[in-house]
Design a protein around this motif. Structure first.
Motif, mmCIF file in Angstrom:
data_model
loop_
_atom_site.group_PDB
_atom_site.id
_atom_site.type_symbol
_atom_site.label_atom_id
_atom_site.label_comp_id
_atom_site.label_asym_id
_atom_site.label_seq_id
_atom_site.Cartn_x
_atom_site.Cartn_y
_atom_site.Cartn_z
ATOM 1 N N LEU A 139 26.466 -97.193 -30.250
ATOM 2 C CA LEU A 139 27.040 -97.315 -29.530
ATOM 3 C C LEU A 139 25.892 -98.037 -28.291
ATOM 4 O O LEU A 139 26.630 -99.369 -27.338
ATOM 5 N N GLN A 140 24.922 -97.749 -28.335
ATOM 6 C CA GLN A 140 23.472 -98.359 -27.612
ATOM 7 C C GLN A 140 23.261 -99.757 -28.508
ATOM 8 O O GLN A 140 23.105 -99.574 -29.430
ATOM 9 N N SER A 145 22.233 -101.272 -22.906
ATOM 10 C CA SER A 145 23.898 -100.854 -22.774
ATOM 11 C C SER A 145 24.539 -100.792 -23.518
ATOM 12 O O SER A 145 24.389 -100.461 -24.953
ATOM 13 N N PHE A 146 25.798 -100.438 -23.777
ATOM 14 C CA PHE A 146 26.613 -99.507 -24.347
ATOM 15 C C PHE A 146 28.291 -100.737 -24.508
ATOM 16 O O PHE A 146 29.035 -100.874 -23.802
ATOM 17 N N LYS A 147 28.660 -100.201 -25.930
ATOM 18 C CA LYS A 147 29.806 -100.777 -26.266
ATOM 19 C C LYS A 147 30.316 -99.891 -26.461
ATOM 20 O O LYS A 147 30.172 -98.224 -26.648
ATOM 21 N N ASN A 155 31.058 -104.680 -24.566
ATOM 22 C CA ASN A 155 29.983 -104.015 -23.303
ATOM 23 C C ASN A 155 29.977 -104.703 -22.178
ATOM 24 O O ASN A 155 29.210 -105.384 -22.506
#
Lengths: 341, 332
Positions: A139-140, A145-147, A155
């Motif tokens: 997810l990074q 950032s992360f979604k 994200n």
């Protein structure tokens, strides 16, 4: 001078309100919250924790809530979508305990479910840690950032914070590129000292909280330069105007008593605005049937109720349980986390 | 066939449940598996339950069809925050090779009604990415911002479109219009910074122009935090720092002389003193004594809710001066 106590605190009504959210049936108008039931649950349970009411929940009920939370856990190493769902919306008897189309975890729900399990005293024994971490890794994004989920979700800083909490709770940061995450946060610092949901975006107390708490949880607060720290602290202090707002020139709102107040707490700056009269604004947003709303005289909701209680706790008001601001749970619960780690 | 407006109460009587629709006869609805003692339960309407029973059924097979597309419309109408519904809908749109411009029009109507919903904005963004066509985006965000000029979702979408498709032209003019409407609009000040930072940068000329612009507005409304913050942002690009830009220091001193005591004015002078004292001085206007007087004014009268903070600032400054004095004495 004694504080002017015009709005009396009604903890018993708030207990009733949160218990209803947790155990009753919300009206159909709340159907838009259907995919975020686990987050509503977290608000209700963590709010009861602040009120010191967890021990009054019957043992069997604690068990059934914990079982419900585990029914939201997805373990799917093939599609790398492990974690927790926000609701049972996609769950059927056929796909019980197995992967199926779109049965994906969401980072905010994984965070909310893990936190709630801790509050209820669970030892996370049934959490599939490795599966969650393997999925979290995917997810990074390249910018650090992360979604929120495998596909179809945005994200921003909220999900950076969720990732940090998940790593902290599972006591394992191996799934995250911490340096990239810190860079994303530093790149999101605005010219005015506050922090936005991402680079170039307007400073906001919600994203500022997520950013600072992430730096604190990952032991990176010292990555802020002295000038950045001073400007950030000033920006946060200016959010206080009897109550707290979330952006310059926006009205004060109950939820920022935690987002802004919690940020100040993490930076050891809350004392600078401490005053006996500070609880008055939050108290004014109590509903006479229990719960808090963003402003006075509007319908209360679980989020503002929880954050209002958390905000009052930061003010040292009403004999409420103390908060661990970084994790947005009580210190009682973060102690429990230490004990099971 | 129902349409998105099936949500309207006027159409409620004509609404036919999926279980009663002939075109769905071949599908067996699938119940949601919640436990016996539900947690944070919602009292779903019959319509909601019926729609999602069929939703679960088609998702199970990942059916890509016109009727499934229509079903996602109802499902989205019943809960527009359900990101799975939107993801599945996009998979169907792709699978059926649908006209995405029609979908843009569809989502636009929903965004205008529900402009604080993450999922609908995300749907919009994916469509724009697929089409590589940003032509309607500025107008859409302007429509939303006309109702709420500080809507974070709209600004986020607008910045994304401008950055991705290089649509900076005309943006400063738009920002000017918004600031003329409301000089306290912090989102607009932020957008101003965003545009300059991503185009010309803060060259000497631009900096000079922006300082003029900001001082003009700071003078008109002296208690506007947004303008003062923007001014501080500009001076991050001034080699002399906060306290050595002649135009700014003159403005500040004149405003103070005129009797103005905006807490933001006093605060910036305190910070100028900090900077000058830290640098070893140079400008006698910005002395420890002046900082002390200003902090005391803030504590006692002009910013009393932050009195503890200004006391802390004063203590820090005084002790740093003492340390320095101590260091230079011991050095002798």
């Amino acid at each position: 001078m004694e504080p002017i106590n015009i709005h009396k605190f009604a903890p018993e009504l708030h207990r009733k309100y949160l218990s209803f959210i947790l155990n009753g049936k919300m009206p159909s108008s709340q159907s838009t919250m259907d995919t975020n039931r686990s987050i509503l649950m977290y608000f209700a349970v963590s709010g009861l924790d602040i009120l010191g009411e967890i021990e009054n929940i019957p043992k069997e009920r604690i068990k059934s809530i914990i079982d419900w939370i585990y029914s939201l856990q997805v373990v799917n190493n093939e599609d790398l979508v492990s974690g927790f769902q926000g609701s049972t919306t996609l769950n059927t008897l056929e796909n019980k305990n197995q992967g199926s189309n779109y049965k994906w975890s969401h980072i905010a729900n994984t965070y909310a479910c893990l936190s709630t399990l801790l509050i209820l005293g669970d030892d996370l024994g049934r959490v599939n840690r490795q599966a969650i971490l393997d999925s979290l890794k995917t997810l990074q994004l390249p910018d650090g950032s992360f979604k929120g989920a495998k596909e179809g979700v945005e994200n921003d800083m909220r999900f950076v914070y969720c990732a940090a909490c998940i790593c902290h709770i599972l006591d394992d940061w191996s799934a995250v590129k911490v340096e990239a995450m810190v860079e994303f946060i530093l790149n999101s610092i605005s010219y005015d000292g506050g922090i936005g949901q991402g680079p170039d975006l307007e400073s906001h107390s919600g994203s500022t909280f997520c950013a600072i708490a992430t730096l604190a949880l990952s032991n990176n607060l010292d990555r802020l330069t002295k000038a950045q720290f001073v400007a950030l602290r000033r920006w946060l202090l200016y959010r206080f105007d009897g109550g707290f707002n979330g952006r310059p020139n926006k009205p004060i709102d109950t939820c920022y008593s935690f987002w802004t107040g919690g940020s100040l707490n993490i930076l050891d700056a809350y004392e600078f605005i401490h005053n006996k009269n500070n609880p008055q604004f939050v108290l004014m947003t109590q509903d006479r049937h229990g719960g808090f709303s963003k402003w006075g005289h509007v319908v209360p909701d679980p989020m503002h109720t929880y954050l209002g209680l958390a905000g009052l706790s930061l003010m040292g008001f009403g004999g409420l349980n103390e908060m661990n601001c970084e994790l947005n749970i009580t210190k009682r619960t973060s102690e429990h986390l230490k004990n099971i780690q | 066939m129902s349409d998105y407006s099936s949500d309207d109460e006027s159409n409620e009587e004509q609404y036919v449940l999926y279980k009663d629709r002939p075109e769905w006869k071949d599908v067996t609805p699938v119940k949601q598996d919640d436990i016996d003692e539900p947690v944070v339960a919602i009292d779903y309407t019959k319509k909601f339950e019926d729609c999602y029973d069929y939703f679960r059924a088609v998702v199970q097979k990942k059916e890509i069809s016109e009727r499934a597309l229509e079903l996602t419309q109802t499902a989205a109408c019943l809960n527009s925050a359900n990101y799975t519904v939107w993801q599945y809908r996009r998979d169907i749109l792709k699978g059926l090779n649908k006209d995405l411009h029609a979908e843009l029009d569809f989502i636009e109507k929903i965004i205008i009604k529900q402009s604080k919903n993450y999922q609908v904005w995300h749907h919009r963004r994916v469509l724009v990415e697929w089409l590589q066509d940003p032509v309607k985006e500025k107008h859409l965000t302007e429509t939303v911002l006309a109702k709420d000029a500080k809507n974070y979702h709209a600004w986020q979408h607008r910045q994304w479109v401008i950055k991705t498709f290089k649509l900076f032209d005309g943006e400063l003019e738009y920002v000017n219009t918004l600031l003329t409407d409301d000089v306290r609009n912090n989102s607009a000040w932020n957008q101003r910074y965003f545009v300059i930072n991503n185009t010309t940068g803060f060259t000497e000329d631009v900096l000079d122009r922006e300082i003029d612009y900001t001082l003009f507005h700071a003078k008109a409304v002296t208690e506007n935090e947004s303008a003062w913050n923007y001014l501080r942002g500009l001076l991050l690009h001034d080699k002399g720092g906060l306290s050595k830009n002649k135009k700014v220091t003159e403005f500040v001193e004149n405003l103070y002389e005129s009797g103005n005591r905006s807490p933001f004015l006093l605060a910036i002078i305190v910070d100028m003193c900090y900077e000058q004292i830290g640098d070893g001085g140079g400008d006698s206007k910005y002395s420890l004594q002046r900082a002390k007087e200003l902090c005391e004014a803030l504590i006692g009268k002009y910013d009393t809710i932050r009195a503890n903070y200004w006391q802390h600032m004063l203590d820090t400054l005084q002790s740093s001066c003492k340390d320095e004095a101590g260091a230079s004495t011991s050095g002798n």
